[in-house]
Design an enzyme around this catalytic site. Structure first.
Site, PDB file in Angstrom:
ATOM      1  N   HIS A   1      -9.602   2.128  -0.907  1.00 51.04           N
ATOM      2  CA  HIS A   1      -8.145   1.956  -0.830  1.00 51.04           C
ATOM      3  C   HIS A   1      -7.637   1.370  -2.146  1.00 51.04           C
ATOM      4  CE1 HIS A   1      -4.197   1.368   0.456  1.00 51.04           C
ATOM      5  NE2 HIS A   1      -4.364   0.552   1.490  1.00 51.04           N
TER       6      HIS A   1
ATOM      7  N   CYS B   1       0.812  -1.224   0.000  1.00 42.54           N
ATOM      8  CA  CYS B   1       0.000   0.000   0.000  1.00 42.54           C
ATOM      9  C   CYS B   1       0.843   1.271   0.000  1.00 42.54           C
ATOM     10  CB  CYS B   1      -0.929  -0.001   1.206  1.00 42.54           C
ATOM     11  SG  CYS B   1      -1.839  -1.547   1.394  1.00 42.54           S
TER      12      CYS B   1
ATOM     13  N   HIS C   1      -3.021   8.089   5.687  1.00 42.39           N
ATOM     14  CA  HIS C   1      -3.222   6.762   5.101  1.00 42.39           C
ATOM     15  C   HIS C   1      -4.664   6.335   5.364  1.00 42.39           C
ATOM     16  CE1 HIS C   1      -2.032   3.031   3.326  1.00 42.39           C
ATOM     17  NE2 HIS C   1      -2.318   2.339   4.405  1.00 42.39           N
TER      18      HIS C   1
END
EC number: 2.3.1.179
Length: 414
Positions: A341, A165, A304
């Protein structure tokens, strides 16, 4: 040793669940548009997860020849479309005189997962002779960089970062350093991902990382009570970054300057973040040290903020530990509340959001903010965009494997 070059952003390209270009994506982010909905690409009946952030009204054949597109996985297709937009936006002329000084550095967290699934079924059902000769080139994560380089003719530094990620942010950070030290005049950089597949949904579900909430208004709710995991998204975010010298010489439009990059490892766990967000805290401090600034200098942080119970709390702790008293005055939003995401692509999209926040003096919100977690007590810009004069903005990306990557952006001043 020669002095480091200043590095600026001159072009942007985006494909996201809230827009098929930068303009639409940014406008919808400021409006608080929710890009999360029921998954249409695969039948999710066997799964406990039914929502994702898919691209809307997107047809690859509007952008790439059908025959060529069939030889690329979706993640590569997305990268090409976004890279073309970024290069066009930058008005960057890649020709025989400039190609050697223009590079490509685009990452993908998982590469061609859909390609793998199709090829595996062919192998099991019909034997090895039916596996496509394009299988490996379609599968490997570096092929986004390879195909973009071929498509645009960029022959400079060429590579790909794979840090789950954190991929997009690490990719931009590495490209930033390449330009800063003078190894290229410009880099086409960012992240891309196409993870809405059977295997990816099954795998992330098995690790209990994904939300099993079927309510599109509450499934992805960063920093809220009751959050139960992230919602997957797809797309690409690509920047053209170049030396200030190069940008000024050709009269390029400049969105913002990149001034800091920090990257660290947790050395703790394959999926869980280190306690108290220790690794993320060190990455934020490293990025500020690289930029030569202090916590009080930063006005906005694109978090994030994936909407996982542990991840959000640890990031808040990391921010507080890094910023101290300055955290009380910091605007912190999670745009994943709108996009989901995007894994390896998320750092690219969020770099675009950070730079445009500086340029337009506006901060995109954290939507679905209705039940605040008292332990996540930062100013998360709830539900509505806010006007904010920004000199410095920061973007965090934290990945499976303990990868932490942070970028610092600055309002451009000649």
């Amino acid at each position: 040793m020669s002095q480091n070059k200043r590095v600026v952003i001159t072009g942007m390209g985006a494909l996201s669940p809230i827009g098929n270009d930068v303009k639409t994506t940014w406008e919808n982010a400021l409006k608080g548009v929710n890009g999360i909905d029921k998954i249409t690409r695969i039948d999710t009946e066997p799964y406990s997860v039914h929502l994702a952030g898919e691209l809307k009204n997107f047809n690859i054949e509007d952008h790439i020849d059908k025959k060529e597109a069939r030889r690329m996985d979706r993640f590569t297709q997305y990268a090409i479309v976004a890279a073309r937009e970024a290069v066009k936006d930058a008005q960057l002329d890649i020709n025989e005189n400039t190609a050697d000084r223009i590079g490509v550095w685009i990452g993908s967290g998982i590469g061609g997962m859909e390609t793998f699934e199709i090829a595996h079924k062919q192998l099991m059902d019909k034997g090895p002779r039916r596996v496509s000769p394009f299988f490996v080139p379609m599968l490997i994560p570096d092929m986004a960089t390879g195909q973009v380089s071929i498509d645009l003719g960029a022959k400079g530094p060429n590579g790909a970062t794979v840090t789950a990620c954190a991929t997009g942010t690490n990719s931009i950070g590495e490209a930033f350093k390449i330009v800063q030290r003078g190894d290229a005049d410009a880099m086409i950089t960012g992240g891309t991902e196409a993870p809405i597949t059977h295997m990816a949904i099954a795998g992330f579900s098995a690790s209990r990382a994904l939300s099993t909430n079927d309510d599109i208004e509450t499934a992805c709710r960063p920093f809220q009570e009751g959050r139960d995991g992230f919602v997957m998204g797809e797309g690409a975010g690509i920047l053209v970054i170049e030396s200030l010298e190069s940008a000024q010489a050709r009269g390029a439009n400049i969105y913002a300057e990149i001034v800091g990059y920090g990257t660290t490892g947790d050395a703790y766990h394959i999926t869980a973040p280190a306690p108290e967000g220790e690794g993320g805290s060190r990455a934020m401090q490293a990025a500020m040290d690289d930029a030569g600034i202090e916590p009080k200098d930063v006005q906005y942080l694109n978090a994030h903020g994936t909407s996982t119970p542990v991840g959000d709390l640890n990031e808040v702790k990391a921010i507080k530990n890094t910023f101290g008293e300055a955290a009380k005055h910091l605007k912190v939003s999670s745009t994943k509340s709108m996009t989901g995401h995007l894994l390896g692509a998320t750092g690219g999209i969020e770099a675009i959001f950070s730079a445009l926040s500086i340029k337009d003096s506006k901060v995109a919100p954290t939507i679905h903010a209705v039940t605040p977690d008292p332990e996540c007590d930062l100013d998360i810009v709830p539900n509505e965009a806010q006007d904010l004069d920004i000199t410095y903005a920061m973007s965090n990306s934290l990945g499976f494997g303990g990868h932490n990557a942070v970028l610092v952006f600055k309002k451009f001043e000649a």
